[in-house]
Design a protein around this motif. Structure first.
Motif, PDB file in Angstrom:
ATOM      1  N   VAL A  61      24.198  99.648 -83.032  1.00 37.97           N
ATOM      2  CA  VAL A  61      24.255  99.469 -84.479  1.00 37.97           C
ATOM      3  C   VAL A  61      24.866 100.720 -85.104  1.00 37.97           C
ATOM      4  O   VAL A  61      24.258 101.797 -85.061  1.00 37.97           O
ATOM      5  N   PRO A  62      26.054 100.648 -85.679  1.00 39.02           N
ATOM      6  CA  PRO A  62      26.689 101.832 -86.279  1.00 39.02           C
ATOM      7  C   PRO A  62      25.834 102.425 -87.387  1.00 39.02           C
ATOM      8  O   PRO A  62      25.212 101.710 -88.173  1.00 39.02           O
ATOM      9  N   GLY A  63      25.810 103.766 -87.439  1.00 37.31           N
ATOM     10  CA  GLY A  63      25.117 104.459 -88.507  1.00 37.31           C
ATOM     11  C   GLY A  63      23.692 104.852 -88.204  1.00 37.31           C
ATOM     12  O   GLY A  63      23.097 105.630 -88.954  1.00 37.31           O
ATOM     13  N   GLU A  64      23.098 104.361 -87.111  1.00 38.02           N
ATOM     14  CA  GLU A  64      21.693 104.661 -86.832  1.00 38.02           C
ATOM     15  C   GLU A  64      21.472 106.121 -86.461  1.00 38.02           C
ATOM     16  O   GLU A  64      20.494 106.736 -86.900  1.00 38.02           O
ATOM     17  N   ALA A  65      22.355 106.682 -85.650  1.00 38.54           N
ATOM     18  CA  ALA A  65      22.192 108.092 -85.288  1.00 38.54           C
ATOM     19  C   ALA A  65      22.302 108.975 -86.533  1.00 38.54           C
ATOM     20  O   ALA A  65      21.511 109.910 -86.721  1.00 38.54           O
ATOM     21  N   GLU A  74      26.345 111.231 -85.416  1.00 35.35           N
ATOM     22  CA  GLU A  74      26.924 109.903 -85.269  1.00 35.35           C
ATOM     23  C   GLU A  74      28.064 109.909 -84.256  1.00 35.35           C
ATOM     24  O   GLU A  74      29.023 110.691 -84.380  1.00 35.35           O
ATOM     25  N   PRO A  75      28.007 109.075 -83.193  1.00 33.91           N
ATOM     26  CA  PRO A  75      29.086 109.035 -82.199  1.00 33.91           C
ATOM     27  C   PRO A  75      30.381 108.507 -82.815  1.00 33.91           C
ATOM     28  O   PRO A  75      30.366 107.619 -83.677  1.00 33.91           O
ATOM     29  N   ALA A  76      31.500 109.047 -82.367  1.00 35.56           N
ATOM     30  CA  ALA A  76      32.799 108.659 -82.924  1.00 35.56           C
ATOM     31  C   ALA A  76      33.086 107.180 -82.698  1.00 35.56           C
ATOM     32  O   ALA A  76      33.713 106.523 -83.535  1.00 35.56           O
ATOM     33  N   SER A  77      32.621 106.635 -81.570  1.00 37.98           N
ATOM     34  CA  SER A  77      32.895 105.239 -81.244  1.00 37.98           C
ATOM     35  C   SER A  77      31.962 104.278 -81.964  1.00 37.98           C
ATOM     36  O   SER A  77      32.181 103.063 -81.959  1.00 37.98           O
ATOM     37  N   GLY A  78      30.880 104.793 -82.574  1.00 38.55           N
ATOM     38  CA  GLY A  78      29.899 103.933 -83.224  1.00 38.55           C
ATOM     39  C   GLY A  78      28.800 103.458 -82.313  1.00 38.55           C
ATOM     40  O   GLY A  78      27.779 102.962 -82.767  1.00 38.55           O
ATOM     41  N   THR A  79      28.992 103.568 -80.992  1.00 32.42           N
ATOM     42  CA  THR A  79      27.961 103.200 -80.022  1.00 32.42           C
ATOM     43  C   THR A  79      27.709 104.380 -79.091  1.00 32.42           C
ATOM     44  O   THR A  79      28.587 105.215 -78.864  1.00 32.42           O
ATOM     45  N   ALA A  80      26.512 104.432 -78.563  1.00 29.88           N
ATOM     46  CA  ALA A  80      26.153 105.510 -77.640  1.00 29.88           C
ATOM     47  C   ALA A  80      24.880 105.106 -76.914  1.00 29.88           C
ATOM     48  O   ALA A  80      24.156 104.197 -77.330  1.00 29.88           O
ATOM     49  N   TRP A  81      24.598 105.808 -75.824  1.00 30.14           N
ATOM     50  CA  TRP A  81      23.334 105.657 -75.118  1.00 30.14           C
ATOM     51  C   TRP A  81      22.390 106.748 -75.610  1.00 30.14           C
ATOM     52  O   TRP A  81      22.711 107.926 -75.556  1.00 30.14           O
ATOM     53  N   TRP A  82      21.246 106.340 -76.102  1.00 33.58           N
ATOM     54  CA  TRP A  82      20.238 107.237 -76.688  1.00 33.58           C
ATOM     55  C   TRP A  82      19.185 107.492 -75.616  1.00 33.58           C
ATOM     56  O   TRP A  82      18.467 106.584 -75.210  1.00 33.58           O
ATOM     57  N   ILE A  83      19.081 108.740 -75.150  1.00 33.65           N
ATOM     58  CA  ILE A  83      18.074 109.115 -74.152  1.00 33.65           C
ATOM     59  C   ILE A  83      17.207 110.209 -74.758  1.00 33.65           C
ATOM     60  O   ILE A  83      17.690 111.295 -75.066  1.00 33.65           O
ATOM     61  N   GLU A  84      15.939 109.909 -74.946  1.00 35.32           N
ATOM     62  CA  GLU A  84      15.033 110.801 -75.655  1.00 35.32           C
ATOM     63  C   GLU A  84      14.070 111.462 -74.676  1.00 35.32           C
ATOM     64  O   GLU A  84      13.442 110.785 -73.866  1.00 35.32           O
ATOM     65  N   ASP A 330      27.693 101.730 -95.158  1.00 37.90           N
ATOM     66  CA  ASP A 330      28.247 101.887 -96.505  1.00 37.90           C
ATOM     67  C   ASP A 330      27.323 101.340 -97.592  1.00 37.90           C
ATOM     68  O   ASP A 330      27.509 101.647 -98.772  1.00 37.90           O
ATOM     69  N   ARG A 331      26.329 100.554 -97.236  1.00 40.92           N
ATOM     70  CA  ARG A 331      25.362 100.041 -98.213  1.00 40.92           C
ATOM     71  C   ARG A 331      23.963 100.210 -97.634  1.00 40.92           C
ATOM     72  O   ARG A 331      23.525  99.405 -96.829  1.00 40.92           O
ATOM     73  N   PRO A 332      23.284 101.295 -97.986  1.00 42.32           N
ATOM     74  CA  PRO A 332      21.943 101.532 -97.442  1.00 42.32           C
ATOM     75  C   PRO A 332      21.010 100.359 -97.732  1.00 42.32           C
ATOM     76  O   PRO A 332      20.788  99.987 -98.890  1.00 42.32           O
ATOM     77  N   ALA A 333      20.495  99.760 -96.680  1.00 47.68           N
ATOM     78  CA  ALA A 333      19.561  98.648 -96.808  1.00 47.68           C
ATOM     79  C   ALA A 333      18.659  98.647 -95.590  1.00 47.68           C
ATOM     80  O   ALA A 333      19.122  98.852 -94.457  1.00 47.68           O
ATOM     81  N   PHE A 334      17.382  98.433 -95.832  1.00 47.45           N
ATOM     82  CA  PHE A 334      16.406  98.446 -94.736  1.00 47.45           C
ATOM     83  C   PHE A 334      15.315  97.442 -95.059  1.00 47.45           C
ATOM     84  O   PHE A 334      14.872  97.332 -96.204  1.00 47.45           O
ATOM     85  N   ALA A 335      14.875  96.706 -94.039  1.00 49.36           N
ATOM     86  CA  ALA A 335      13.816  95.719 -94.244  1.00 49.36           C
ATOM     87  C   ALA A 335      12.819  95.776 -93.107  1.00 49.36           C
ATOM     88  O   ALA A 335      13.158  96.116 -91.966  1.00 49.36           O
ATOM     89  N   THR A 336      11.584  95.459 -93.427  1.00 51.53           N
ATOM     90  CA  THR A 336      10.589  95.142 -92.406  1.00 51.53           C
ATOM     91  C   THR A 336      10.287  93.659 -92.524  1.00 51.53           C
ATOM     92  O   THR A 336      10.190  93.110 -93.636  1.00 51.53           O
ATOM     93  N   LEU A 337      10.169  93.008 -91.383  1.00 50.85           N
ATOM     94  CA  LEU A 337       9.909  91.571 -91.324  1.00 50.85           C
ATOM     95  C   LEU A 337       8.736  91.339 -90.390  1.00 50.85           C
ATOM     96  O   LEU A 337       8.762  91.781 -89.236  1.00 50.85           O
ATOM     97  N   ARG A 338       7.722  90.664 -90.879  1.00 59.74           N
ATOM     98  CA  ARG A 338       6.536  90.374 -90.079  1.00 59.74           C
ATOM     99  C   ARG A 338       6.365  88.864 -89.985  1.00 59.74           C
ATOM    100  O   ARG A 338       6.301  88.175 -91.008  1.00 59.74           O
ATOM    101  N   VAL A 339       6.303  88.359 -88.763  1.00 64.58           N
ATOM    102  CA  VAL A 339       6.123  86.934 -88.509  1.00 64.58           C
ATOM    103  C   VAL A 339       4.707  86.716 -88.015  1.00 64.58           C
ATOM    104  O   VAL A 339       4.252  87.403 -87.087  1.00 64.58           O
ATOM    105  N   ILE A 340       4.006  85.747 -88.624  1.00 61.58           N
ATOM    106  CA  ILE A 340       2.617  85.521 -88.265  1.00 61.58           C
ATOM    107  C   ILE A 340       2.301  84.032 -88.366  1.00 61.58           C
ATOM    108  O   ILE A 340       2.807  83.334 -89.246  1.00 61.58           O
ATOM    109  N   ARG A 341       1.477  83.539 -87.445  1.00 66.50           N
ATOM    110  CA  ARG A 341       0.987  82.167 -87.514  1.00 66.50           C
ATOM    111  C   ARG A 341      -0.261  82.118 -88.379  1.00 66.50           C
ATOM    112  O   ARG A 341      -1.170  82.920 -88.210  1.00 66.50           O
TER     113      ARG A 341
END
Length: 479
Positions: A61-65, A74-84, A330-341
């Motif tokens: 997902v571009p922009g996460e780093a 942010e990696p130049a290619s937009g993708t990277a392997w994240w090792i923590e 380019d458009r900051p947006a963030f959501a949390t989604l909770r699914v429950i029965r």
């Protein structure tokens, strides 16, 4: 403070590169795995952990780093392997060992290291001298994120630009709650937290901020804290009141805004049900594009897929499923989604926050049409829209921000039936409600103002009092 090191590699780590990284402390260190191989630990001769390394994650997902670590990450290619890698805070050499591990990976695979000035990265070809290292025993329940464990709480130390709801923290939170403990995350005053982490901060989970003037305070309420019987608790003055930290009360006006759209939908539990449609619809209407990615922790690493989201919720049922969803950079947006029965069916609880800078128009005029589509297509139960003065980047600072002001509220068809259609269609508000959905089973949208003053709260209070007087079953409709 915490000693976290993150390697962002251009190519996928393979067996050779991971082995080279693990040998950064020489051949005398022991290696063991936790969580069915999800975590690898470098340990001293007595088997005590020095560095815990999470399995590599493909960041698609571009922009996460940049969102979590700053623009330079942010990696130049937009993708990277994240090792923590998380170094034991009680061992001085552990941070150097984690840095050497990350340096060896990036030397072989390309990429960058965060933080860039971490010890151990200048000469990755030579192993770190680990002779004579001693370490504390492994944390209870083998939680590598926990720095201190007491009978009352699990303490996690963090020092990042934005502290996210990582899989480390998610697992630590689960283990703490299962053992009847609270989780307390301690950071310096310059740290912020992500909206995902903010969404789970509820007693006994707490954000503890170090402060030069008062010692410690709660990062979300400003309450001054003290250490007592193995936990941070509210301090009391001579009158028995808890003071608010001066650093927290440093209110900083801004021209930036956040639009917060919270809604709940209810679906019949049908075999062909695909989740996430309501969230995607709202996202498209307010940003012009679908969400960019989703995940059960941060960083968000999986491209948006309603089908995959549904499959995960189906696998976890009847347990709830919590996910984080992000937009394009380019458009900051963030959501949390909770699914429950629930007895009513399959419910989706969503909170979507969008950031707007100076000169950017907040699309308040789109809200009635948005609510109409949710009623017509997605079984909307209720919707609350709020506007607040706060930073465009959506991160949460450890200081006071003005509360959000309601700008709109909507009821779905079933909730209108419970309140009474005639009652719901005529309110004491100055602005008449907008009818939503089919005429035979309508919902209603109630405008509450422009969010620029306190009038929205008064209108919301008046509306809730009025609607609750119309039906005995309405008490939870606005939840």
């Amino acid at each position: 403070m915490t000693k976290d090191v993150i390697a962002l590699t251009e190519r996928m780590p393979d067996t050779v590169s991971m082995l080279a990284g693990l040998l950064s402390g020489g051949p005398d260190l022991q290696v063991r795995t936790l969580g069915d191989g999800a975590v690898v630990q470098l340990c001293n001769a007595e088997g005590r952990p020095l560095v815990s390394i999470e399995a590599p994650m493909l960041l698609q997902v571009p922009g996460e780093a940049a969102r979590l670590l700053g623009p330079d990450a942010e990696p130049a290619s937009g993708t990277a392997w994240w090792i923590e890698a998380r170094a034991a805070t009680s061992v001085p050499q552990a941070e150097e060992l984690a840095g050497a591990f990350a340096a060896r990976l990036t030397m072989m695979l390309g990429g960058t290291i965060w933080p860039p000035d971490v010890p151990g990265t200048t000469d990755p070809a030579h192993p770190v001298d680990t002779s004579g290292i001693t370490a504390v025993p492994a944390p209870a329940a083998a939680q590598p994120a926990v720095d201190m464990l007491t009978p009352r709480t699990a303490i996690v130390l963090q020092d990042r630009p934005v502290v996210p709801m990582t899989s480390w923290l998610s697992e630590a939170l689960r283990a703490a709650l299962e053992s009847d403990r609270g989780l307390q995350i301690v950071t310096p005053g310059h740290c912020r937290i992500s909206p995902a982490l903010r969404s789970v901060l509820d007693a006994p989970t707490r954000w503890v901020v170090q402060d030069e003037r008062c010692g410690y305070y709660d990062g979300t309420s400003g309450a001054v804290l003290r250490w007592e019987d193995g936990a941070f608790v509210p301090d009391r003055d001579e009158s028995g009141e808890t003071p608010v930290a001066e650093s927290f009360a440093d209110l900083r006006p801004t021209d930036e805004r956040r639009l917060i759209v919270s809604f709940r939908t209810v679906h019949a539990p049908e075999a062909d049900l695909v989740l996430g449609g309501a969230l995607e619809t709202v996202w498209r209407k307010l940003t012009g594009a679908p969400p960019a990615g989703w995940s059960t922790a941060e960083p968000v690493n999986v491209p948006w897929s309603r089908r995959q989201l549904t499959d995960l919720a189906y696998e976890r049922a009847p347990r709830p499923t919590w996910t984080a969803v992000v937009g394009h950079p380019d458009r900051p947006a963030f959501a949390t989604l909770r699914v429950i029965r629930t007895p009513k069916g399959v419910e989706e609880d969503v909170t979507l926050t969008l950031g707007y800078g100076p000169g950017e128009e907040v699309p308040l005029a789109e809200l009635p049409a948005l609510a109409d589509e949710l009623v017509t297509r997605y079984g909307l139960a209720s919707l609350v829209c709020q506007l607040r003065e706060a930073g465009r980047d959506l991160s949460v600072p450890p200081r006071l921000e003005l509360p959000p002001v309601p700008v709109g509220f909507a009821l779905g068809s079933e909730e209108v039936r419970e309140v009474g259609r005639a009652h719901a269609s005529r309110t004491p508000l100055r602005e008449a409600p907008v009818r939503l959905g089919p005429a035979s089973r309508p919902g209603y949208y109630y405008g509450l103002g422009d969010g620029e003053g306190p009038e929205g709260w008064e209108a919301m209070k008046t509306l809730m009092h009025y609607l609750r007087s119309g039906g005995e079953d309405f008490a939870g409709a606005a939840g």
